[in-house]
Design a protein around this motif. Structure first.
Motif, PDB file in Angstrom:
ATOM      1  N   LEU A   7      -3.110  46.829  49.484  1.00 48.99           N
ATOM      2  CA  LEU A   7      -3.163  45.407  49.148  1.00 48.99           C
ATOM      3  C   LEU A   7      -4.395  45.069  48.309  1.00 48.99           C
ATOM      4  N   GLU A   8      -5.521  45.685  48.625  1.00 50.37           N
ATOM      5  CA  GLU A   8      -6.733  45.432  47.856  1.00 50.37           C
ATOM      6  C   GLU A   8      -6.602  45.984  46.437  1.00 50.37           C
ATOM      7  N   THR A   9      -5.968  47.143  46.308  1.00 50.15           N
ATOM      8  CA  THR A   9      -5.750  47.723  44.982  1.00 50.15           C
ATOM      9  C   THR A   9      -4.760  46.889  44.189  1.00 50.15           C
ATOM     10  N   ALA A  10      -3.733  46.394  44.857  1.00 48.78           N
ATOM     11  CA  ALA A  10      -2.756  45.528  44.187  1.00 48.78           C
ATOM     12  C   ALA A  10      -3.431  44.266  43.679  1.00 48.78           C
ATOM     13  N   TYR A  11      -4.318  43.696  44.476  1.00 50.63           N
ATOM     14  CA  TYR A  11      -5.010  42.482  44.048  1.00 50.63           C
ATOM     15  C   TYR A  11      -5.933  42.773  42.862  1.00 50.63           C
ATOM     16  N   GLU A  12      -6.603  43.918  42.876  1.00 52.49           N
ATOM     17  CA  GLU A  12      -7.448  44.306  41.749  1.00 52.49           C
ATOM     18  C   GLU A  12      -6.632  44.384  40.461  1.00 52.49           C
ATOM     19  N   LEU A  13      -5.440  44.979  40.565  1.00 48.56           N
ATOM     20  CA  LEU A  13      -4.568  45.082  39.392  1.00 48.56           C
ATOM     21  C   LEU A  13      -4.122  43.713  38.909  1.00 48.56           C
ATOM     22  N   LEU A  14      -3.798  42.822  39.845  1.00 51.78           N
ATOM     23  CA  LEU A  14      -3.394  41.471  39.478  1.00 51.78           C
ATOM     24  C   LEU A  14      -4.488  40.770  38.681  1.00 51.78           C
ATOM     25  N   TYR A  39       7.772  51.932  48.132  1.00 53.54           N
ATOM     26  CA  TYR A  39       9.026  51.285  48.538  1.00 53.54           C
ATOM     27  C   TYR A  39       9.366  51.548  50.014  1.00 53.54           C
ATOM     28  N   GLU A  40       8.754  52.562  50.579  1.00 57.14           N
ATOM     29  CA  GLU A  40       8.950  52.798  52.008  1.00 57.14           C
ATOM     30  C   GLU A  40       8.160  51.798  52.857  1.00 57.14           C
ATOM     31  N   ILE A  41       7.116  51.210  52.237  1.00 55.74           N
ATOM     32  CA  ILE A  41       6.253  50.272  52.952  1.00 55.74           C
ATOM     33  C   ILE A  41       6.594  48.824  52.613  1.00 55.74           C
ATOM     34  N   TYR A  42       6.914  48.581  51.342  1.00 57.62           N
ATOM     35  CA  TYR A  42       7.178  47.220  50.864  1.00 57.62           C
ATOM     36  C   TYR A  42       8.576  47.143  50.259  1.00 57.62           C
ATOM     37  N   GLU A  43       9.170  45.992  50.401  1.00 60.42           N
ATOM     38  CA  GLU A  43      10.540  45.819  49.915  1.00 60.42           C
ATOM     39  C   GLU A  43      10.617  45.884  48.399  1.00 60.42           C
ATOM     40  N   ASN A  44       9.661  45.226  47.735  1.00 61.73           N
ATOM     41  CA  ASN A  44       9.648  45.190  46.274  1.00 61.73           C
ATOM     42  C   ASN A  44       8.277  44.709  45.780  1.00 61.73           C
ATOM     43  N   LYS A  45       8.178  44.548  44.477  1.00 56.11           N
ATOM     44  CA  LYS A  45       6.917  44.104  43.873  1.00 56.11           C
ATOM     45  C   LYS A  45       6.506  42.733  44.400  1.00 56.11           C
ATOM     46  N   ASN A  46       7.438  41.812  44.509  1.00 54.33           N
ATOM     47  CA  ASN A  46       7.105  40.476  44.994  1.00 54.33           C
ATOM     48  C   ASN A  46       6.523  40.511  46.393  1.00 54.33           C
ATOM     49  N   ILE A  48       4.760  42.922  47.728  1.00 53.02           N
ATOM     50  CA  ILE A  48       3.378  43.390  47.625  1.00 53.02           C
ATOM     51  C   ILE A  48       2.473  42.267  47.116  1.00 53.02           C
ATOM     52  N   ILE A  49       2.917  41.549  46.092  1.00 58.02           N
ATOM     53  CA  ILE A  49       2.101  40.480  45.517  1.00 58.02           C
ATOM     54  C   ILE A  49       1.796  39.405  46.551  1.00 58.02           C
ATOM     55  N   LEU A  50       2.811  38.966  47.268  1.00 54.27           N
ATOM     56  CA  LEU A  50       2.610  37.918  48.275  1.00 54.27           C
ATOM     57  C   LEU A  50       1.648  38.378  49.358  1.00 54.27           C
ATOM     58  N   GLN A  51       1.820  39.605  49.830  1.00 52.79           N
ATOM     59  CA  GLN A  51       0.939  40.109  50.881  1.00 52.79           C
ATOM     60  C   GLN A  51      -0.475  40.347  50.358  1.00 52.79           C
ATOM     61  N   ALA A  52      -0.582  40.784  49.098  1.00 52.76           N
ATOM     62  CA  ALA A  52      -1.907  41.012  48.511  1.00 52.76           C
ATOM     63  C   ALA A  52      -2.679  39.706  48.388  1.00 52.76           C
ATOM     64  N   LEU A 107       4.687  30.368  44.402  1.00 51.39           N
ATOM     65  CA  LEU A 107       3.374  30.568  45.002  1.00 51.39           C
ATOM     66  C   LEU A 107       2.574  29.270  45.054  1.00 51.39           C
ATOM     67  N   ARG A 108       3.040  28.279  44.315  1.00 50.98           N
ATOM     68  CA  ARG A 108       2.295  27.023  44.240  1.00 50.98           C
ATOM     69  C   ARG A 108       2.181  26.355  45.604  1.00 50.98           C
ATOM     70  N   HIS A 109       3.234  26.463  46.407  1.00 46.46           N
ATOM     71  CA  HIS A 109       3.211  25.836  47.731  1.00 46.46           C
ATOM     72  C   HIS A 109       2.112  26.444  48.594  1.00 46.46           C
ATOM     73  N   ASP A 110       2.055  27.781  48.619  1.00 49.32           N
ATOM     74  CA  ASP A 110       1.007  28.445  49.391  1.00 49.32           C
ATOM     75  C   ASP A 110      -0.366  28.108  48.834  1.00 49.32           C
ATOM     76  N   TYR A 111      -0.434  28.015  47.508  1.00 42.83           N
ATOM     77  CA  TYR A 111      -1.714  27.696  46.879  1.00 42.83           C
ATOM     78  C   TYR A 111      -2.172  26.289  47.263  1.00 42.83           C
TER      79      TYR A 111
END
Length: 210
Positions: A7-14, A39-46, A48-52, A107-111
């Protein structure tokens, strides 16, 4: 592979590349693992992004709490918070904010919920600062909080309008310190000037107007 590391690496990439360019392929290369493992850990890219993002928000919240616990007064705490934000902005590719608006409007709602929490925290800090004598009393701090947040959010999406000799972090730093000067009592102004050399040395030579 540790989940927090992913998750930290995903956020760095974002931050570096924006949402669009942060792909499962790019993330797997950065982590040096296979896409199949992701893909064994996360369903898809979205997913990962939400969790990151949630992971980052929690880390940031905890860090802010730590800053205020270890600050001698509210003025020092706010200077350190602005410094933390400045460091984060220095890592952000402008595509991060553009992509969030364009590709991930949900993501605006969470933001907005996150911003609401920040506004409440700021009100508590202003009240504490008034009690400590570092902020002046006769101001509408609720309005000031809203104005400051709106300015910051607008600033994040205007980097393409800056001249080449200015960065997003530099403009943010100047705006933040000007804001603190505008609400500081004489005691608060002294604390601000004493702390600037440590956290914002590039601004420490600017004297306030008395």
């Amino acid at each position: 592979m540790d989940n927090n590391q992913i998750l930290e690496t995903a956020y760095e990439l974002l931050l570096e590349k924006g949402f669009k360019a942060t792909t499962m392929e790019a993330l797997s290369r950065r982590l040096q693992i296979s896409k199949r493992t992701l893909y064994e850990i996360y369903e898809n890219k979205n997913d990962i992004i939400l969790q990151a993002l949630k992971h980052h928000y929690q880390i940031h919240h905890d860090r802010c709490d730590e800053i205020f616990r270890t600050s001698e007064n509210v003025m020092e705490g706010m200077i350190r918070i602005f410094h933390l934000h400045s460091e984060n902005l220095g890592k952000v590719n402008i595509e991060f904010f553009r992509d969030m608006d364009r590709l991930y409007p949900d993501l605006r709602h969470d933001y907005e919920n996150n911003v609401s929490g920040i506004t409440e925290q700021m009100q508590e800090l202003f009240e504490a600062g008034i009690k400590q004598g570092v902020f002046i009393e006769d101001l509408n701090y609720k309005a000031l909080s809203k104005i400051l947040l709106l300015q910051m959010e607008s600033l994040k999406r205007m980097e393409n309008s800056f001249t080449d000799d200015l960065t997003l972090a530099e403009i943010f730093n100047t705006m933040s310190i000007c804001f603190l000067r505008s609400i500081a009592s004489p005691k608060g102004l002294e604390l601000l000037n004493n702390n600037l050399p440590r956290y914002f040395p590039e601004l420490s030579n600017h004297k306030s107007i008395k």
